[in-house]
Structure formats: structure tokens, C-alpha cells
Enzyme design. Structure first.
Site, PDB file in Angstrom:
ATOM      1  N   ASP A 116       7.081   0.065  10.668  1.00 25.76           N
ATOM      2  CA  ASP A 116       7.226  -0.086   9.000  1.00 25.76           C
ATOM      3  C   ASP A 116       8.605   0.101   8.541  1.00 25.76           C
ATOM      4  OD1 ASP A 116       4.405   0.333   9.502  1.00 25.76           O
ATOM      5  OD2 ASP A 116       4.467   2.393   8.745  1.00 25.76           O
ATOM      6  N   LYS A 144      -6.686   0.557   1.679  1.00 24.63           N
ATOM      7  CA  LYS A 144      -6.437  -0.466   2.502  1.00 24.63           C
ATOM      8  C   LYS A 144      -7.515  -1.596   2.605  1.00 24.63           C
ATOM      9  CE  LYS A 144      -4.165   2.292   6.479  1.00 24.63           C
ATOM     10  NZ  LYS A 144      -4.566   2.874   7.637  1.00 24.63           N
TER      11      LYS A 144
HETATM   12  P1  PGA Z   1      -1.915   1.429  10.034  1.00 31.92           P
HETATM   13  O1  PGA Z   1      -0.746   2.361   9.329  1.00 31.92           O
HETATM   14  O2  PGA Z   1      -1.882   0.092   9.338  1.00 31.92           O
HETATM   15  O3  PGA Z   1      -1.308   1.298  11.556  1.00 31.92           O
HETATM   16  O4  PGA Z   1      -3.314   1.828   9.923  1.00 31.92           O
HETATM   17  C1  PGA Z   1      -0.909   2.577   8.053  1.00 31.92           C
HETATM   18  C2  PGA Z   1      -1.262   3.964   7.649  1.00 31.92           C
HETATM   19  O5  PGA Z   1      -1.630   4.803   8.611  1.00 31.92           O
HETATM   20  O6  PGA Z   1      -0.983   4.704   6.540  1.00 31.92           O
HETATM   21 ZN    ZN Z   2      -2.217   6.593   7.414  1.00 34.60          ZN
END
Ligand code: PGA
Ligand code: ZN
Length: 433
Positions: A207, A346
Site C-alpha cells: 500500500d 470494501k
Molecule cells: P486487503 O487489505 O486489501 O489486503 O484486504 C486492506 C485492509 O486490510 O484494510
Molecule cells: Zn484491514
């Protein structure tokens, strides 16, 4: 009306295939793509992958692309792009499975987002405004960004067990200043890390957060990383205007009923295992010593008991990511049992814009905080920036203030703030509301 829907396979920020869709109406072409993360399985919408080991190590998405080009396209041609819920329902009906496993949530989501963009164009309003109207609200809010500045967990190759240390410029007066504060802190942090660990410590995780190899000593846990961030903040002079948050992503280091803070080490001794109670004490200490304002997934996704216990202490915002998987049933249970007090949204775990709007409503009705979130596998699509403003979620997490796929979101928020001019409201101190 929708005249054509065409999908293709592209690569995300990790170099893994994902679905991109071009949706056409009389107003033009509208493009969207699906992000992707480490699948946590079971309760989230299904990301359809071909599984042919000879192609992209099994990760190609040709079946999902074909589903858009043949089945979804046929169902949507002729529909009015402003009717988001009808478009999403048509895809859900066509899929027929609970978790969108037939057509693929990656196929459905990319189309849903592209349709949303087309709907805004049809109404000749900005995307964030169209989203606000779809959700039945009138207030627009620029979110407080949670910038990832240190990466660990599964997102980096260092020793750090927790996945992210983030900074929240809550004291900024507008988003533009928040981005400046985040960027300056990030660059000061680079210098702090370089002084202590050498240039190698400045390598970054998925990230964009720095991934220095901090000590594996259990007593230090995440403190060494937090001290680096504190030092960087003090060098900027912003001090209390920037708050610190973490995403423990503890599911990734939970072994049975214990938490293994040395889970990435090949020759672990076992002495770094902690019980749920030990972890509560550790988090308590962090909240006091580092004024942590938010902790995401402090425990394993099935360890509802410890998350609830920790939340009840009221020390900080407790965000459910892997715990909730943006799944309405899990969110409802967590609200009923007071397990946590914020949702990590998400969109690819739920699969359509309409359902994303619904889960945000669930969370807001319960007076929870809402964090609009990216995934580790991102694309240049900036949709979640508009989504966070339109749904007034108050918080957005899109990674470090660097790297193209992360900046696509933050830069879009700059444009939105500029466009709103005097009407722009930065969530600031009200980030949890
Ligand atoms: P991921 O990470 O896209 O690997 O799930 C994002 C998060 O955990 O906030
Ligand atoms: Zn997370």
C-alpha cells in the site's frame, strides 16, 4: 440508455489480473475496474478466477470478462443508467447465487461502477452528487484520509506483525491541507527511518507504507514503529493535528486461540505468542501512550468476544474489516452485540454500488463510523473517492500518500474539493460521524 457493455482483463497494482468494463450510453463511454484483495473467503462476494495454472498462475479472469461481454451485456442493453438499483438487481437476478459466484463479483462490480458513472453523466451531475442522491442524502463531506505510512503484516516482508500504521490529519481545515500534512509527514518519516535503518528501511509494502525491519522483541510489539511515526509528526510541527491509527489485521497472526507476533519468522520460538487478554492489555497501552484513535481488526475475525470486550472499554474507534467483510448479516450481528463501532467498506466484498449504499446506511443508523476502503490490489479507478464524498462516510483509507493507484483516489478528492468551492466541508474533527 445503455447501448453496449464491453469488458477486458487488465492488471491491478500487484500485477494480478482484474476486470475492466467500458459501458456505453448516448452520452459516451464510462470505464470502471474492480479492485482485489487477499480473499478472506466464506462471507464475501466471490471473485471469479479461471484457475488455469498455465495462465497468470491461475489468476486470469477470462470467464468473468466473458460473463460481462455475453450475459450481463445482453441483460443491461436498453436500460436507463440512472436506475442504479434496477441495474444491480438485474445482475443479482442473473447470477442467482448468494455470493455472486456464477458471474463473479469482479464482473458485477465493475459493471455496477461503470453504470453509476454513466448515470451521473446522464443526469449531468458530478459522480459524488449522483451517489448522494442514490443514497437519499443531501450533505456532501470530504473524508479524513487515513494514510498508511508503515506497512507490515501480509503486506510487507518485514518483521512487523500488524498490517498498517496510519496517520489521520484530523486537525486540517480542508482536504487539501490534510493531503499536504500527510505527504510532509511521509517524507519526514522516510528521513527518520533512513537515519535509523539505512536506505533499505525505506523500501515500501503493497500500500506504499515504509517497511523497516523493526525489532522482533515482543515487548516492543508495534511500539518501535509508532515511535518512528511520532518522531516524523513532531518534525512536521503538526503534533496533535495528526492522529495515529492502526490496522492490526490480527486474523493473519492468530494461531488457534493465540496471537503470534512473530508469525513471519521461519524459526519462531513460541515465546511471542499472546492470549486475547494479553492483546487487550497491549492495545490499552497503545491507546494511552500513543493516543491511538482507531484500531482495525484488533483480533481474529471469529474472536467476537475479545473485540467486544475491547470495544466496550471505549478507548478508540474499533473498525471491523475481516470481522465484517462488508457483509450485511455480519454487520447486523455486530451492531446487535455491540462488537465494534465502525465499518470498513470494501465494495468488492459486497459487489454492487446499491448494496454498498445499503451497508453504509446500516452502519450509520447504528451511529457507527464508516471508513471507505481501497484493497491491496488497486487500479487507477478513483470511484471510491466520489463514493466517500457522496455517502459522507467521513473517513477514507486508500494507502500511502504516494504511488499512482493510491493517489488516484486522493487526487480525485482534491478535484472534488476544488469543484465544491465554498460548499466543501472537510469532516475533520467530526470524522467518526
Ligand atoms: P486487503 O487489505 O486489501 O489486503 O484486504 C486492506 C485492509 O486490510 O484494510
Ligand atoms: Zn484491514
Amino acid at each position: 440508455v445503455i447501448t453496449k457493455v464491453k469488458a477486458r482483463q487488465i492488471l491491478d497494482s500487484r500485477g494480478v489480473p482484474t476486470v475492466e468494463v467500458d459501458l456505453y450510453t448516448n452520452k459516451g463511454m464510462f470505464r470502471a475496474s474492480a479492485p482485489s484483495g487477499d480473499a478472506s473467503g466464506m462471507y464475501e462476494a466471490v471473485e471469479l478466477r479461471d484457475g488455469d495454472k498455465g495462465m497468470y498462475l491461475g489468476n486470469s479472469v477470462n470467464r468473468a470478462v466473458k460473463n460481462v461481454n455475453e450475459k450481463i451485456s445482453e441483460a443491461l442493453i436498453g436500460m436507463d443508467p440512472t436506475l442504479q438499483s434496477q441495474i444491480d438487481q438485474a445482475m443479482i437476478d442473473l447470477d442467482k447465487t448468494e455470493k455472486k459466484g456464477e458471474l463473479g463479483a469482479n464482473a458485477i462490480l465493475a459493471v455496477s461502477i461503470a453504470a453509476c458513472k454513466a448515470g451521473a453523466a446522464e443526469k449531468e451531475v458530478p459522480l459524488y452528487k449522483h451517489i448522494a442522491v442514490l443514497s437519499g442524502r443531501t450533505n456532501l463531506t470530504l473524508p479524513v484520509p487515513a494514510f498508511t505510512v508503515i506497512s507490515g503484516g501480509k503486506h510487507a516482508g518485514n518483521n512487523l506483525a500488524i498490517q498498517e500504521i496510519m496517520i489521520l490529519p484530523i486537525g486540517a481545515i480542508k482536504f487539501e491541507e490534510a493531503l499536504q500534512m500527510g505527504s510532509e509527514t511521509y517524507h519526514h518519516l522516510k528521513a527518520v527511518i533512513s537515519e535509523k535503518y539505512g536506505a533499505q528501511g525505506c523500501n515500501v509494502g503493497e500500500d506504499g507504507g515504509f517497511a523497516p525491519n523493526i525489532s522482533r522483541q515482543v515487548s516492543l510489539f508495534v511500539k518501535e514503529g509508532l515511535d518512528l511515526v511520532k518522531e516524523a509528526i513532531s518534525r512536521t510541527g503538526y503534533n496533535d493535528r495528526i492522529k495515529i491509527a492502526i490496522d492490526a489485521a490480527a486474523t493473519d497472526f492468530c494461531m488457534g486461540t493465540k496471537y503470534d507476533l512473530d508469525f513471519k519468522s521461519p524459526n519462531k520460538s513460541g515465546q511471542n505468542f499472546k492470549s486475547g487478554e494479553d492483546m487487550i492489555d497491549t492495545y490499552k497501552e497503545l491507546c494511552t501512550d500513543y493516543s491511538i484513535v482507531s484500531i482495525e481488526d484488533p483480533f481474529d475475525k471469529e474472536d467476537w468476544e475479545h473485540i467486544k470486550h475491547f470495544s466496550s472499554l471505549g478507548l478508540c474507534q474499533v473498525v471491523g474489516d475481516d470481522l465484517l467483510m462488508s457483509n450485511p448479516k455480519r454487520i447486523e450481528r455486530a451492531i446487535k452485540e455491540s462488537t465494534c463501532n465502525a465499518l470498513l467498506l470494501k465494495i468488492n466484498q459486497i459487489g454492487t454500488v446499491t448494496e454498498a449504499i445499503e451497508v453504509v446506511k446500516l452502519a450509520k443508523d447504528a451511529h457507527w463510523g464508516v471508513v471507505t476502503s481501497h484493497r491491496c490490489g488497486e487500479t487507477e479507478d478513483s470511484f471510491i473517492a466520489d463514493l466517500s464524498v457522496g455517502l459522507a462516510t467521513g473517513q477514507i483509507k486508500a494507502g500511502a500518500p504516494c504511488r499512482g493507484e493510491r493517489l488516484a483516489k486522493y487526487n480525485q478528492l482534491l478535484r472534488i474539493e476544488e469543484e465544491l468551492g465554498d460548499h466543501a466541508v472537510y469532516a475533520g474533527e467530526d470524522w467518526r460521524q
